[in-house]
Design a protein around this motif. Structure first.
Motif, short mmCIF file in Angstrom:
data_model
loop_
_atom_site.label_atom_id
_atom_site.label_comp_id
_atom_site.label_asym_id
_atom_site.label_seq_id
_atom_site.Cartn_x
_atom_site.Cartn_y
_atom_site.Cartn_z
N ASP A 72 0.83 -1.21 0.00
CA ASP A 72 0.00 0.00 0.00
C ASP A 72 0.87 1.26 0.00
O ASP A 72 0.53 2.27 -0.63
CB ASP A 72 -0.90 0.02 1.23
N ASP A 73 2.00 1.19 0.69
CA ASP A 73 2.85 2.36 0.86
C ASP A 73 3.65 2.68 -0.40
O ASP A 73 3.85 3.86 -0.74
CB ASP A 73 3.81 2.12 2.02
N ILE A 74 4.10 1.67 -1.14
CA ILE A 74 5.02 1.91 -2.25
C ILE A 74 4.38 1.77 -3.62
O ILE A 74 4.95 2.20 -4.62
CB ILE A 74 6.24 0.97 -2.18
N LYS A 75 3.19 1.22 -3.69
CA LYS A 75 2.58 0.93 -4.99
C LYS A 75 2.16 2.20 -5.70
O LYS A 75 1.56 3.10 -5.10
CB LYS A 75 1.38 0.00 -4.83
N THR A 76 2.46 2.28 -6.99
CA THR A 76 2.00 3.38 -7.82
C THR A 76 0.88 2.89 -8.73
O THR A 76 0.60 1.68 -8.80
CB THR A 76 3.15 3.92 -8.70
N SER A 77 0.26 3.80 -9.45
CA SER A 77 -0.85 3.43 -10.33
C SER A 77 -0.39 2.53 -11.48
O SER A 77 -1.19 1.80 -12.07
CB SER A 77 -1.52 4.68 -10.90
N GLU A 78 0.91 2.57 -11.79
CA GLU A 78 1.45 1.78 -12.91
C GLU A 78 2.10 0.47 -12.44
O GLU A 78 2.59 -0.30 -13.28
CB GLU A 78 2.48 2.59 -13.68
N ALA A 79 2.09 0.22 -11.16
CA ALA A 79 2.83 -0.93 -10.62
C ALA A 79 2.13 -2.26 -10.91
O ALA A 79 0.89 -2.35 -10.90
CB ALA A 79 3.03 -0.78 -9.12
N LYS A 80 2.93 -3.28 -11.15
CA LYS A 80 2.49 -4.67 -11.22
C LYS A 80 3.21 -5.43 -10.12
O LYS A 80 4.42 -5.36 -9.99
CB LYS A 80 2.80 -5.29 -12.58
N VAL A 81 2.43 -6.17 -9.31
CA VAL A 81 2.99 -6.90 -8.17
C VAL A 81 3.21 -8.35 -8.56
O VAL A 81 2.29 -9.02 -9.05
CB VAL A 81 2.05 -6.81 -6.95
N VAL A 82 4.43 -8.83 -8.34
CA VAL A 82 4.81 -10.18 -8.71
C VAL A 82 5.16 -10.98 -7.46
O VAL A 82 6.09 -10.62 -6.73
CB VAL A 82 6.03 -10.16 -9.66
N MET A 83 4.41 -12.03 -7.19
CA MET A 83 4.71 -12.93 -6.08
C MET A 83 5.61 -14.06 -6.60
O MET A 83 5.28 -14.72 -7.59
CB MET A 83 3.42 -13.53 -5.51
N LEU A 84 6.74 -14.26 -5.96
CA LEU A 84 7.68 -15.30 -6.35
C LEU A 84 7.39 -16.55 -5.52
O LEU A 84 7.60 -16.57 -4.31
CB LEU A 84 9.10 -14.82 -6.16
N THR A 85 6.88 -17.58 -6.17
CA THR A 85 6.40 -18.77 -5.49
C THR A 85 6.54 -19.99 -6.39
O THR A 85 6.35 -19.87 -7.62
CB THR A 85 4.92 -18.61 -5.09
N PRO A 86 6.87 -21.17 -5.84
CA PRO A 86 6.96 -22.37 -6.67
C PRO A 86 5.61 -22.76 -7.28
O PRO A 86 5.57 -23.57 -8.21
CB PRO A 86 7.47 -23.45 -5.71
#
Length: 223
Positions: A72-86
């Motif tokens: 919530d603190d660092i995300k911008t409107s253009e951000a894509k969040v990537v979860m690194l998981t097997p």
């Protein structure tokens, strides 16, 4: 491009960010890479970010609150969040090419037994490096940063990128340098001929044959 890496172990990136092509890309301002320790977002007195699993089971699970608050603190409107998981979709060169067009990538490095399932509600991609398990997401994060950053304009010579493995679904052609003969192994005569048309034809055929032998899964054999 801005890349934020959410990690509990930022020290793991010291050498990675201070050597070779990534260092030069950072110095030239071609990419901005930030390390964010999401432990700092824990509201618990001991800065704990994990807890036991509801229903029982071995190990500890990453809690929702610090990760939600951090994003919530660092995300911008253009951000894509990537979860690194097997559990995720395998990362590949096509994905690297797609992501080089993004303005802001947030890479979420897991640890312990993984993530509380609810964290996936704020994730755009779940990505795996392959069918194996690592101790955390830092090594996959480095691999993704490297694969994407090197494709950014000006980071690497464009001609070098165009002929690389996977760029058109094929492996790269075999390459040789001096000496022309070493321990009885000779460079193919065509590469010494100076006939660029024949060399190009040899390389195209060599790429197909190499891909058939090593990675037939990359080929559409029905074409």
């Amino acid at each position: 491009m801005r890349i934020d890496i959410l990690t509990l172990f930022p020290g793991m990136f010291d050498g990675f960010l201070n050597e070779s092509i990534i260092k030069r890309a950072l110095e030239k301002g071609m990419v901005e890479i930030n390390l964010v320790n999401f432990r700092e977002y824990s509201k618990l007195n001991n800065k704990q970010v994990d807890d036991t699993i509801y229903g029982g089971g071995p190990g500890m699970l990453l809690r929702c609150e610090p990760i939600f608050d951090c994003i919530d603190d660092i995300k911008t409107s253009e951000a894509k969040v990537v979860m690194l998981t097997p559990d995720g979709e395998p990362f590949c060169q096509d994905k690297a090419r797609e992501w080089k067009e993004l303005k802001h990538i947030i890479l979420l490095c897991g640890h312990y037994e993984g993530f509380d399932e609810r964290i996936k509600s704020i994730v755009d991609y779940e990505i795996s490096m392959g069918d194996f398990v690592l101790t955390g997401g830092e090594v996959p994060a480095m691999a993704i940063v490297d694969a994407v950053t090197r494709l950014l304009p000006g980071v690497i010579n464009g001609d070098s990128l165009e002929s690389e493995t996977f760029e058109d679904g094929l492996l790269d052609y075999p390459c040789y340098t001096k000496p022309a003969e070493f321990r009885g192994m000779k460079v193919p005569e065509v590469l010494l001929s100076g006939d660029h048309a024949k060399i190009d034809a040899w390389r195209k055929n060599a790429r197909v044959e190499k891909t058939k032998a090593k990675r037939p899964d990359l080929l559409d054999l029905e074409k």
